[in-house]
Every structure is written in structure tokens, then in C-alpha cells.
Enzyme design. Structure first.
Site, PDB file in Angstrom:
ATOM      1  N   SER A  64       0.815  -1.209   0.000  1.00 54.75           N
ATOM      2  CA  SER A  64       0.000   0.000   0.000  1.00 54.75           C
ATOM      3  C   SER A  64       0.855   1.268   0.000  1.00 54.75           C
ATOM      4  O   SER A  64       1.629   1.509  -0.917  1.00 54.75           O
ATOM      5  CB  SER A  64      -0.951  -0.044   1.195  1.00 54.75           C
ATOM      6  N   ASP A  88      -2.441   5.940  -3.379  1.00 55.73           N
ATOM      7  CA  ASP A  88      -1.315   5.301  -2.709  1.00 55.73           C
ATOM      8  C   ASP A  88      -0.769   4.214  -3.627  1.00 55.73           C
ATOM      9  O   ASP A  88      -1.183   4.098  -4.781  1.00 55.73           O
ATOM     10  CB  ASP A  88      -1.721   4.745  -1.342  1.00 55.73           C
ATOM     11  N   ASP A  93      -1.035   1.002  -4.014  1.00 59.52           N
ATOM     12  CA  ASP A  93      -1.889  -0.004  -4.645  1.00 59.52           C
ATOM     13  C   ASP A  93      -3.230   0.571  -5.074  1.00 59.52           C
ATOM     14  O   ASP A  93      -4.114  -0.158  -5.496  1.00 59.52           O
ATOM     15  CB  ASP A  93      -2.090  -1.212  -3.729  1.00 59.52           C
ATOM     16  N   ASP A 117      -5.849   1.827  -3.579  1.00 60.99           N
ATOM     17  CA  ASP A 117      -7.128   1.565  -2.921  1.00 60.99           C
ATOM     18  C   ASP A 117      -7.577   2.756  -2.079  1.00 60.99           C
ATOM     19  O   ASP A 117      -8.619   2.693  -1.431  1.00 60.99           O
ATOM     20  CB  ASP A 117      -7.091   0.284  -2.083  1.00 60.99           C
TER      21      ASP A 117
END
Length: 446
Positions: A104, A241, A243, A245
Site C-alpha cells: 500500500s 497510494d 496499490d 485503494d
């Protein structure tokens, strides 16, 4: 050692905490646990595997794929794509298991593994505990035709992009937008997606090299986005961020729009459209008091959970609610996805700007952020945070001083010997003073 799984899968320093061996064993154990639970009954199991562009993701992906195939699971390698894309494609492609490799917003040396069930939801704690319990167990591995087969499925990213665009009700024509991809999983998708939606796009953080993810860019480093928005005279900026999400934003004037403000804007949009189930928003205890007061002022209800998007999602599913999220920028719209989705959030936030014909800074005024001060007190006995009489007395005194115009939250860290002290107040000076006073009590007595 404590529980291996945290609130967002297994995470740690790649090749030290999270090794190839552990990644392979976790994948084998996950396949066996799901098999024992009957998830593969009557058919040959299939898994999809994705990753963000971290260098360590290359060898960890190989280990995960090897573990799954050795356990008799056919694997589709999705390549580099956002976490919510893996969740969506797990369900859309009829897979039994989804696996995402990402840490992340963490720096490049870290990595992590999270699992999704066939419906695209993160595995519940009970299944994660069973996976952890099976690590290192002896078992009869399949041979011959029983082993899994591996195929490339990198083209499935387009399927996810089409899904996102299908949720947007108004084009973004006329909007000038800076998009910060954090040199992460959004880089190959977000700029083109926003252009297809009609926006004029300026991109930063869109050149991942495996080592620069989240390095001075992305949702945890908004200064770079702010400078770009002002330089290009853009209407707004959005940042993801590593990833993708989560999503945060910046106004044309360079002001940050955090997750609470984004949730407030989108909740009111959904409510006006009659698409907010039970007129309720699910948020964590860290959401700003100003967010709660604003929504209550519009007749909406707020259900609070512990910190972590998985707890928000659990409460949403249990209560039949459709919208929730976190101050950090995880926004969950169950009408369109099963997890926080930064690209989906960005599209709908910019869609609100386009639909209303009003700038983002005006929309963000739907709530007033109360000053919020957070102090992390490290090296203390966090287990005593809820029982120390000295601390409890200090909290009671602080709450009496604040009255209805503020609040105190003392929260032990889930992963470190640390206690987080958060204070909100009508005035920033008061919030700082009370937070420092409580932090001193934690240092002295814990």
C-alpha cells in the site's frame, strides 16, 4: 509472536519478514484451507494473482504462484494492477481466490500479501487464523495432472477500466486534473482512465521503476501534487497510494481535501440521488468530529467502527449499508465494488464537481474540519492504556474541559509498542495543549 495477519493481510520487510518461502507457504495453506471449507467442491480451483510494481513483488509473485499451483490451483497472473482491480476480477472472472501483493502506502522495501474470496471480499479473521495454523504442516501434495497450471492474464486490466467508466454518470469534460499515481499500481491506468472520462490530465508519479513507489509522491506526500496543481492551474488534483485503494485530493487553490471531506461530498451526492441505504454512512472512530456534525446536520446517521477499512466493510455488510470509509482516503461504494477503490473514488468526486458545476473547494465546505491533533507516544506499555487509573482520570478531565465542542481518543497501536493520543477541539491551541498533557500522562504512567 502474535498474529501473523494484520488488519490488511500479512505485511513486512520483503526478503526479511516476508520471504519467498513464507509467501509460498501462505499460498499453499490458503488453498488447503479453502479446499477444506468446501470452496472448491465440484470443480478445479482457480486463483488470480496481482501485484503493485515493487521490485520485490516479482519474486514474491513467483512464490505465490508456485505455492498455489503446487496445491492444485490453476493460476491467472494479472500482472501489475490496483488492489481493487484484483478484488473485482476475482469475482468477475469466476475465480475461487484472489491474491494481491502490495504494501500500500509503505516504502518500496516493504511488501505484503492479502487474500480475497470468490466474491471479492477480504478473507475473514477466522479463515486467516486457519491459514496461519496450517503453515509448515505436512500434507500430500498433488502430482501429475493434479498440479495447477499457470496462464498470463495481463489484458484483464481493460475489463476493470470499463467497469469503472460504466459507473460514471456525467463526463468530466472541461475539467483540468492533475493525477498523482505514487509511482504505483495506478500508473498504467489512472491517467488514461480520466482522459477517457473527458478530463484534461496532467500526470505525476507515473513512472514506476520498482524502487520509487510512494517516494515523495502519492496520497502520503501531497506537497508534490499541490505544487503541480498550482503550476498547471488545474481545477483539482487527485492522489493515490501504492496499490490505489485510497484517494485524497487537492483543490485548485492547493488546499487538501481529506477522506472525511471526500466521504461527506459523496454521501450527500448519494443521499440526494436516493441511493444511500438507511441514510447511513459507516466511518471509523478517527473521522473528524466536523464530518459527523455535517452529516447529522443533513439528517444522516453515522455508524462508527474500529480503525481499518476491513472493519468498515464488515459493518456495512452486516447492516446492509452501501457507503463508508476512512479519513485516510479508503472509500467503499458497495454499489460498485467490494473494497476501497481510489480510482472509483476519484471518478465520482470529480463527477460531483462536473455535475454540480461548482469547484471542489466549494463542495468541500459541506463540512468544517475541527482542529485535530495526533501524538504517537512510543516505547510504552500499550496494554495498560485502557486500565491505567491515572490516564483514565486525565481523559475524564479533558473531556469535561472540551464539552460537546471536542473529543479525546486514546488508541493503542495494533502493531507497535505505541499509544496514539488524538484530541479534537474548536481551537487548535486547545487541542495541542490537551493532547500534550495526555501524552505526558501516557509517558509517565505507561
Amino acid at each position: 509472536m502474535g498474529r501473523l495477519f494484520g488488519t490488511d493481510g500479512v505485511r513486512g520487510l520483503a526478503n526479511r519478514d516476508l520471504t519467498a518461502r513464507l509467501a509460498m507457504e501462505l499460498s499453499m495453506a490458503a488453498a488447503r484451507v479453502l479446499g477444506d471449507a468446501g470452496a472448491f467442491e465440484g470443480h478445479r480451483p482457480v486463483a488470480v494473482v496481482g501485484r503493485d510494481p515493487r521490485a520485490s513483488g516479482e519474486f514474491l509473485e513467483a512464490a505465490v504462484v508456485a505455492g498455489l499451483a503446487s496445491a492444485g490451483v490453476d493460476v491467472r497472473r494479472l500482472g501489475v494492477l490496483p488492489t481493487p482491480a484484483v478484488a473485482y476480477l476475482t469475482r468477475e472472472l469466476g475465480a475461487d481466490l484472489g491474491v494481491m501483493l502490495s504494501a500500500s502506502h509503505n516504502p518500496a522495501p516493504d511488501n505484503g500479501i492479502k487474500f480475497f474470496d470468490r466474491s471479492g471480499y477480504k478473507l475473514p479473521d477466522e479463515l486467516e487464523d486457519r491459514i496461519e495454523a496450517k503453515l509448515g504442516e505436512e500434507w500430500d501434495a498433488p502430482t501429475g495432472a493434479g498440479v495447477g497450471r499457470v496462464v498470463e492474464a495481463h489484458g484483464e486490466l481493460d475489463r476493470y477500466a470499463e467497469h469503472l467508466l460504466s459507473t460514471l454518470e456525467v463526463p468530466l469534460a472541461g475539467l483540468r486534473v492533475v493525477v498523482d499515481c505514487a509511482h504505483g499500481a495506478a500508473a498504467a491506468l489512472a491517467p488514461g482512465l480520466l482522459r477517457r472520462a473527458g478530463a484534461e490530465v496532467f500526470e505525476i508519479g507515473a513512472e514506476p521503476d520498482g524502487l520509487n513507489i510512494n517516494d515523495g509522491v502519492g496520497s502520503t506526500h501531497l506537497g508534490t501534487l499541490r505544487e503541480a496543481v498550482l503550476r498547471h492551474g488545474a481545477d483539482a488534483g487527485v492522489a493515490f497510494d501504492g496499490d490505489a485503494d485510497r484517494c485524497l485530493a487537492v483543490t485548485s487553490g492547493g488546499e487538501v481535501v481529506d477522506g472525511d471531506q471526500i466521504m461527506a461530498i459523496l454521501a450527500l451526492e448519494l443521499h440526494d440521488a436516493g441511493r444511500l441505504p438507511a441514510a447511513t454512512v459507516v466511518a471509523t472512530v478517527m473521522s473528524n468530529l466536523g464530518f459527523k456534525l455535517a452529516l447529522q446536520g443533513h439528517g444522516l446517521k453515522i455508524l462508527e467502527t474500529a480503525v481499518g477499512d476491513r472493519y468498515v466493510l464488515e459493518a456495512m455488510r452486516e447492516g446492509g449499508y452501501g457507503f463508508g470509509g476512512e479519513q485516510s482516503g479508503h472509500v467503499i461504494m458497495l454499489e460498485h465494488g467490494t473494497t476501497g477503490d481510489g480510482l472509483l473514488t476519484a471518478l465520482h468526486l470529480l463527477g460531483a464537481v462536473a455535475r454540480r458545476g461548482r469547484p471542489l473547494d466549494e463542495l468541500a465546505k459541506c463540512m468544517t474540519r475541527l482542529p485535530q491533533v495526533l501524538i504517537n507516544v512510543r516505547g510504552v506499555d500499550k496494554a495498560r492504556a485502557r486500565t491505567s487509573q491515572e490516564l483514565l482520570s486525565a481523559i475524564e478531565a479533558a473531556e469535561l474541559e472540551l464539552g460537546a465542542s471536542g473529543r479525546v481518543l486514546i488508541r493503542p497501536s495494533g502493531t507497535e509498542p505505541m499509544v496514539r493520543v488524538m484530541v479534537e477541539a474548536a481551537a487548535e491551541e486547545q487541542a495541542h495543549a490537551i493532547a500534550e498533557r495526555l501524552a505526558d500522562v501516557v509517558r509517565t504512567h505507561l
